[in-house]
Scaffold this motif. Structure first.
Motif, mmCIF file in Angstrom:
data_model
loop_
_atom_site.group_PDB
_atom_site.id
_atom_site.type_symbol
_atom_site.label_atom_id
_atom_site.label_comp_id
_atom_site.label_asym_id
_atom_site.label_seq_id
_atom_site.Cartn_x
_atom_site.Cartn_y
_atom_site.Cartn_z
ATOM 1 N N LEU A 135 0.850 -1.188 0.000
ATOM 2 C CA LEU A 135 0.000 0.000 0.000
ATOM 3 C C LEU A 135 0.883 1.234 0.000
ATOM 4 C CD1 LEU A 135 -2.796 1.416 0.384
ATOM 5 C CD2 LEU A 135 -2.421 1.185 2.854
ATOM 6 N N ASP A 136 0.565 2.151 -0.896
ATOM 7 C CA ASP A 136 1.212 3.457 -0.923
ATOM 8 C C ASP A 136 0.142 4.459 -0.506
ATOM 9 O OD1 ASP A 136 2.368 5.907 -1.473
ATOM 10 O OD2 ASP A 136 3.238 5.259 -3.386
ATOM 11 N N GLU A 137 0.238 4.930 0.730
ATOM 12 C CA GLU A 137 -0.807 5.807 1.261
ATOM 13 C C GLU A 137 -0.891 7.145 0.532
ATOM 14 O OE1 GLU A 137 -1.499 6.085 5.464
ATOM 15 O OE2 GLU A 137 -0.528 4.155 5.812
ATOM 16 N N ARG A 138 0.149 7.504 -0.202
ATOM 17 C CA ARG A 138 0.090 8.739 -0.981
ATOM 18 C C ARG A 138 -0.981 8.655 -2.068
ATOM 19 N NH1 ARG A 138 6.208 8.749 -2.780
ATOM 20 N NH2 ARG A 138 5.505 6.624 -3.141
ATOM 21 N N ALA A 139 -1.323 7.438 -2.497
ATOM 22 C CA ALA A 139 -2.317 7.242 -3.548
ATOM 23 C C ALA A 139 -3.741 7.148 -2.998
ATOM 24 C CB ALA A 139 -1.989 5.978 -4.334
ATOM 25 N N GLU A 140 -3.898 7.195 -1.693
ATOM 26 C CA GLU A 140 -5.216 7.102 -1.075
ATOM 27 C C GLU A 140 -6.020 8.376 -1.329
ATOM 28 O OE1 GLU A 140 -6.417 4.267 1.094
ATOM 29 O OE2 GLU A 140 -4.943 3.578 -0.375
ATOM 30 N N PRO A 141 -7.356 8.280 -1.315
ATOM 31 C CA PRO A 141 -8.174 9.489 -1.466
ATOM 32 C C PRO A 141 -7.763 10.555 -0.444
ATOM 33 C CG PRO A 141 -9.543 7.529 -1.496
ATOM 34 C CD PRO A 141 -8.149 7.075 -1.139
ATOM 35 N N GLY A 142 -7.596 11.762 -0.909
ATOM 36 C CA GLY A 142 -7.170 12.850 -0.035
ATOM 37 C C GLY A 142 -5.668 12.900 0.166
ATOM 38 N N GLY A 143 -4.935 12.040 -0.525
ATOM 39 C CA GLY A 143 -3.473 12.092 -0.443
ATOM 40 C C GLY A 143 -2.862 11.211 0.609
ATOM 41 N N GLY A 144 -3.618 10.825 1.619
ATOM 42 C CA GLY A 144 -3.093 9.952 2.659
ATOM 43 C C GLY A 144 -1.833 10.491 3.303
ATOM 44 N N LYS A 145 -1.125 9.613 3.986
ATOM 45 C CA LYS A 145 0.140 9.960 4.623
ATOM 46 C C LYS A 145 1.277 9.594 3.690
ATOM 47 C CE LYS A 145 -1.862 8.526 8.968
ATOM 48 N NZ LYS A 145 -1.904 7.425 9.898
ATOM 49 N N SER A 146 2.433 10.100 3.959
ATOM 50 C CA SER A 146 3.612 9.738 3.187
ATOM 51 C C SER A 146 4.209 8.464 3.776
ATOM 52 C CB SER A 146 4.637 10.876 3.223
ATOM 53 O OG SER A 146 5.774 10.509 2.476
ATOM 54 N N VAL A 147 3.474 7.351 3.609
ATOM 55 C CA VAL A 147 3.895 6.066 4.153
ATOM 56 C C VAL A 147 3.639 4.990 3.101
ATOM 57 C CG1 VAL A 147 3.479 4.327 5.953
ATOM 58 C CG2 VAL A 147 3.363 6.750 6.529
ATOM 59 N N MET A 148 4.607 4.102 2.964
ATOM 60 C CA MET A 148 4.436 2.919 2.126
ATOM 61 C C MET A 148 4.594 1.685 3.004
ATOM 62 S SD MET A 148 6.386 3.726 -1.446
ATOM 63 C CE MET A 148 5.681 2.260 -2.219
ATOM 64 N N HIS A 149 3.790 0.679 2.717
ATOM 65 C CA HIS A 149 3.793 -0.575 3.475
ATOM 66 C C HIS A 149 4.285 -1.686 2.564
ATOM 67 C CE1 HIS A 149 1.252 1.336 6.602
ATOM 68 N NE2 HIS A 149 0.802 2.025 5.565
ATOM 69 N N PHE A 150 5.132 -2.576 3.128
ATOM 70 C CA PHE A 150 5.753 -3.646 2.353
ATOM 71 C C PHE A 150 5.689 -4.969 3.102
ATOM 72 C CE2 PHE A 150 7.784 0.102 0.668
ATOM 73 C CZ PHE A 150 8.023 -0.179 -0.678
ATOM 74 N N GLU A 151 5.686 -6.049 2.333
ATOM 75 C CA GLU A 151 5.958 -7.375 2.864
ATOM 76 C C GLU A 151 7.259 -7.841 2.226
ATOM 77 O OE1 GLU A 151 4.256 -11.912 2.757
ATOM 78 O OE2 GLU A 151 2.792 -10.285 3.039
ATOM 79 N N VAL A 152 8.145 -8.372 3.058
ATOM 80 C CA VAL A 152 9.441 -8.860 2.600
ATOM 81 C C VAL A 152 9.462 -10.359 2.820
ATOM 82 C CG1 VAL A 152 11.941 -8.736 2.986
ATOM 83 C CG2 VAL A 152 10.545 -6.672 3.188
ATOM 84 N N PRO A 153 9.879 -11.135 1.826
ATOM 85 C CA PRO A 153 9.889 -12.597 2.013
ATOM 86 C C PRO A 153 10.892 -13.035 3.073
ATOM 87 C CG PRO A 153 10.483 -11.992 -0.266
ATOM 88 C CD PRO A 153 10.305 -10.729 0.507
ATOM 89 N N LEU A 154 10.492 -14.030 3.838
ATOM 90 C CA LEU A 154 11.425 -14.679 4.771
ATOM 91 C C LEU A 154 12.488 -15.399 3.960
ATOM 92 C CD1 LEU A 154 8.952 -16.169 7.372
ATOM 93 C CD2 LEU A 154 10.893 -14.705 7.914
ATOM 94 N N LEU A 155 13.704 -15.447 4.467
ATOM 95 C CA LEU A 155 14.782 -16.173 3.772
ATOM 96 C C LEU A 155 14.636 -17.658 3.999
ATOM 97 C CD1 LEU A 155 17.874 -13.921 4.478
ATOM 98 C CD2 LEU A 155 16.464 -13.988 2.442
#
Length: 177
Positions: A157-177
């Motif tokens: 999720l890139d919150e900058r793309a949310e309606p109203g601009g959202g927060k300047s936060v991106m959320h990620f999932e990183v694979p376990l090794l």
């Protein structure tokens, strides 16, 4: 050429780690210390060192013994609020390894330190055996942050793309090794 040692933080490293973290929130984030977001920085021992399923790593410049980079992992999933409810539900505490405080001093960037620290944290999570996912959020306005995390995982999720601009936060999932 500089040589770095990446290791689990010792009590002697905590002040140096805290310095890297506080310098980052003041310089790169421009927020300064905000207790509700940065409380863990003040008490690194309680947040990352003492709990068995948590970790705090440091990269130390072998020339002078200074801490130049940090990375932490804990078993707390993203809280709602401030994070979206669907992410808090998808990444519950106890089952989620959350990467935190992956910071490198500017003069030591572009040397692979963040990648090495994250790899060690992912190894730690994998050895634990009970984490089913690795989650993180980042501020994409920090130089290099968005590109680095896109190279390591899947943007959720890139919150900058949310309606109203959202927060300047991106959320990620990183694979376990």
């Amino acid at each position: 050429m500089r040589i770095y040692c990446i290791r689990t933080a010792t009590p002697d490293d905590l002040d140096g780690a805290r310095s890297v973290m506080l310098d980052t929130v003041y310089r790169d984030f421009g927020t300064g210390y905000v207790p509700r977001w940065h409380r863990d920085i003040v008490d690194l021992e309680h947040a990352y060192v003492a709990p068995a399923r948590h970790a705090l790593l440091v990269a130390v410049d072998e020339r002078d013994g200074t801490v130049v980079a940090t990375g932490a992992l804990d078993s707390r999933g993203p809280a709602h609020p401030p994070n979206p409810r669907h992410l808090a539900e998808r990444y519950p505490s106890g089952e989620t390894a959350q990467l935190r405080r992956v910071y490198v001093r500017p003069e030591h960037r572009r040397r692979g330190l963040a990648r090495q620290v994250v790899d060690e944290l992912l190894n730690f999570a994998a050895k634990d055996g009970s984490y089913r996912a690795v989650y993180l959020h980042t501020d994409p306005s920090v130089p290099g942050a968005e590109a680095f995390w896109r190279s390591r995982g899947k943007a959720l999720l890139d919150e900058r793309a949310e309606p109203g601009g959202g927060k300047s936060v991106m959320h990620f999932e990183v694979p376990l090794l």
